[in-house]
Write a protein that holds these residues in place. Structure first.
Motif, PDB file in Angstrom:
ATOM      1  N   VAL A 205      -6.319   7.007   2.133  1.00 56.45           N
ATOM      2  CA  VAL A 205      -6.565   6.713   0.678  1.00 56.45           C
ATOM      3  C   VAL A 205      -5.043   6.554   0.447  1.00 56.45           C
ATOM      4  N   GLU A 206      -5.382   5.097  -0.302  1.00 55.12           N
ATOM      5  CA  GLU A 206      -4.225   4.564  -0.528  1.00 55.12           C
ATOM      6  C   GLU A 206      -3.795   3.588  -1.862  1.00 55.12           C
ATOM      7  N   GLN A 207      -3.104   3.351  -2.275  1.00 55.12           N
ATOM      8  CA  GLN A 207      -2.824   2.729  -2.990  1.00 55.12           C
ATOM      9  C   GLN A 207      -3.077   1.411  -3.185  1.00 55.12           C
ATOM     10  N   PHE A 208      -3.814   0.672  -3.614  1.00 55.67           N
ATOM     11  CA  PHE A 208      -3.244  -0.546  -2.581  1.00 55.67           C
ATOM     12  C   PHE A 208      -4.008  -1.694  -3.782  1.00 55.67           C
ATOM     13  N   LEU A 209      -2.618  -2.842  -4.528  1.00 58.96           N
ATOM     14  CA  LEU A 209      -3.179  -3.690  -6.121  1.00 58.96           C
ATOM     15  C   LEU A 209      -3.638  -2.338  -7.387  1.00 58.96           C
ATOM     16  N   GLY A 210      -2.746  -1.338  -6.609  1.00 59.62           N
ATOM     17  CA  GLY A 210      -2.861  -0.558  -8.387  1.00 59.62           C
ATOM     18  C   GLY A 210      -4.115   0.141  -8.366  1.00 59.62           C
ATOM     19  N   ARG A 211      -5.133   0.026  -7.040  1.00 63.22           N
ATOM     20  CA  ARG A 211      -6.103   0.870  -7.676  1.00 63.22           C
ATOM     21  C   ARG A 211      -6.420   1.886  -6.091  1.00 63.22           C
ATOM     22  N   PRO A 212      -6.945   3.068  -6.190  1.00 66.20           N
ATOM     23  CA  PRO A 212      -7.165   3.753  -4.182  1.00 66.20           C
ATOM     24  C   PRO A 212      -8.072   2.896  -3.493  1.00 66.20           C
ATOM     25  N   SER A 213      -8.240   3.110  -2.425  1.00 67.66           N
ATOM     26  CA  SER A 213      -9.145   2.820  -0.892  1.00 67.66           C
ATOM     27  C   SER A 213      -8.914   3.065  -0.091  1.00 67.66           C
ATOM     28  N   LEU A 214      -9.778   2.966   0.473  1.00 66.38           N
ATOM     29  CA  LEU A 214     -10.188   3.880   1.857  1.00 66.38           C
ATOM     30  C   LEU A 214      -9.278   2.637   2.836  1.00 66.38           C
ATOM     31  N   TRP A 215      -8.773   3.621   3.793  1.00 62.56           N
ATOM     32  CA  TRP A 215      -8.763   2.341   5.045  1.00 62.56           C
ATOM     33  C   TRP A 215      -8.898   3.832   5.865  1.00 62.56           C
ATOM     34  N   TRP A 216      -9.357   2.700   7.621  1.00 58.39           N
ATOM     35  CA  TRP A 216      -9.835   3.367   8.638  1.00 58.39           C
ATOM     36  C   TRP A 216      -8.564   2.951   9.026  1.00 58.39           C
ATOM     37  N   HIS A 217      -8.505   3.629  10.529  1.00 58.18           N
ATOM     38  CA  HIS A 217      -7.965   3.752  11.373  1.00 58.18           C
ATOM     39  C   HIS A 217      -7.913   4.665  12.779  1.00 58.18           C
ATOM     40  N   ALA A 218      -7.821   3.591  14.041  1.00 58.64           N
ATOM     41  CA  ALA A 218      -8.191   4.660  15.235  1.00 58.64           C
ATOM     42  C   ALA A 218      -7.619   4.407  15.662  1.00 58.64           C
ATOM     43  N   TRP A 219      -7.806   5.493  17.038  1.00 49.62           N
ATOM     44  CA  TRP A 219      -6.628   5.363  17.975  1.00 49.62           C
ATOM     45  C   TRP A 219      -7.387   5.551  18.993  1.00 49.62           C
TER      46      TRP A 219
ATOM     47  N   ARG B   6       0.719  -0.959   0.466  1.00 54.50           N
ATOM     48  CA  ARG B   6       0.241  -0.321  -0.341  1.00 54.50           C
ATOM     49  C   ARG B   6       1.172   1.346  -0.077  1.00 54.50           C
ATOM     50  N   THR B   7       0.024   1.875  -1.085  1.00 53.88           N
ATOM     51  CA  THR B   7       1.123   3.283  -1.007  1.00 53.88           C
ATOM     52  C   THR B   7       0.124   4.578   0.243  1.00 53.88           C
ATOM     53  N   PRO B   8       0.029   5.097   0.497  1.00 57.36           N
ATOM     54  CA  PRO B   8      -0.826   6.586   1.304  1.00 57.36           C
ATOM     55  C   PRO B   8      -1.115   6.982  -0.680  1.00 57.36           C
ATOM     56  N   ILE B   9      -1.687   8.207   0.339  1.00 60.74           N
ATOM     57  CA  ILE B   9      -2.088   8.934  -1.391  1.00 60.74           C
ATOM     58  C   ILE B   9      -2.439  10.398  -0.614  1.00 60.74           C
ATOM     59  N   GLY B  10      -1.865  11.154   0.172  1.00 54.46           N
ATOM     60  CA  GLY B  10      -1.928  12.143   1.374  1.00 54.46           C
ATOM     61  C   GLY B  10      -2.315  12.050   2.521  1.00 54.46           C
ATOM     62  N   LEU B  11      -2.197  12.534   3.163  1.00 55.07           N
ATOM     63  CA  LEU B  11      -2.382  12.578   5.228  1.00 55.07           C
ATOM     64  C   LEU B  11      -3.781  11.640   5.208  1.00 55.07           C
ATOM     65  N   PRO B  12      -3.348  11.626   7.026  1.00 46.91           N
ATOM     66  CA  PRO B  12      -4.942  11.393   7.055  1.00 46.91           C
ATOM     67  C   PRO B  12      -6.318  12.095   7.640  1.00 46.91           C
ATOM     68  N   VAL B  13      -7.685  12.169   7.151  1.00 45.03           N
ATOM     69  CA  VAL B  13      -8.159  12.850   7.999  1.00 45.03           C
ATOM     70  C   VAL B  13      -9.583  12.223   9.166  1.00 45.03           C
TER      71      VAL B  13
END
Length: 65
Positions: free
Chosen positions: A23-37, A2-9
């Motif tokens: 938003v990260e590039q995953f397997l050649g396509r952009p995809s959303l990733w959810w993060h929790a703190w 995965r390659t990030p496409i910008g900063l977390p929002v």
């Protein structure tokens, strides 16, 4: 890989946990990733499936209790 496409929002809170999206590039396509703190600032984890976010938080609570 995965390659990030910008900063977390930051998008809100769930059960006291801060939630952010990236938003990260995953397997050649952009995809959303959810993060929790956690309220104490520890990183609970990430998932690319919003439905699993509550399970990720529950697992983190269990492991850090």
């Amino acid at each position: 890989m995965r390659t990030p496409i910008g900063l977390p929002v930051e998008v809100g809170e769930l059960d006291g946990y801060t939630i952010a999206l990236t938003v990260e590039q995953f397997l050649g396509r952009p995809s959303l990733w959810w993060h929790a703190w956690a309220p104490d600032g520890s990183y609970a984890g990430q998932t690319n499936n919003a439905h699993w976010l509550a399970l990720l938080i529950a697992d983190h609570r269990h492991k850090t209790a």
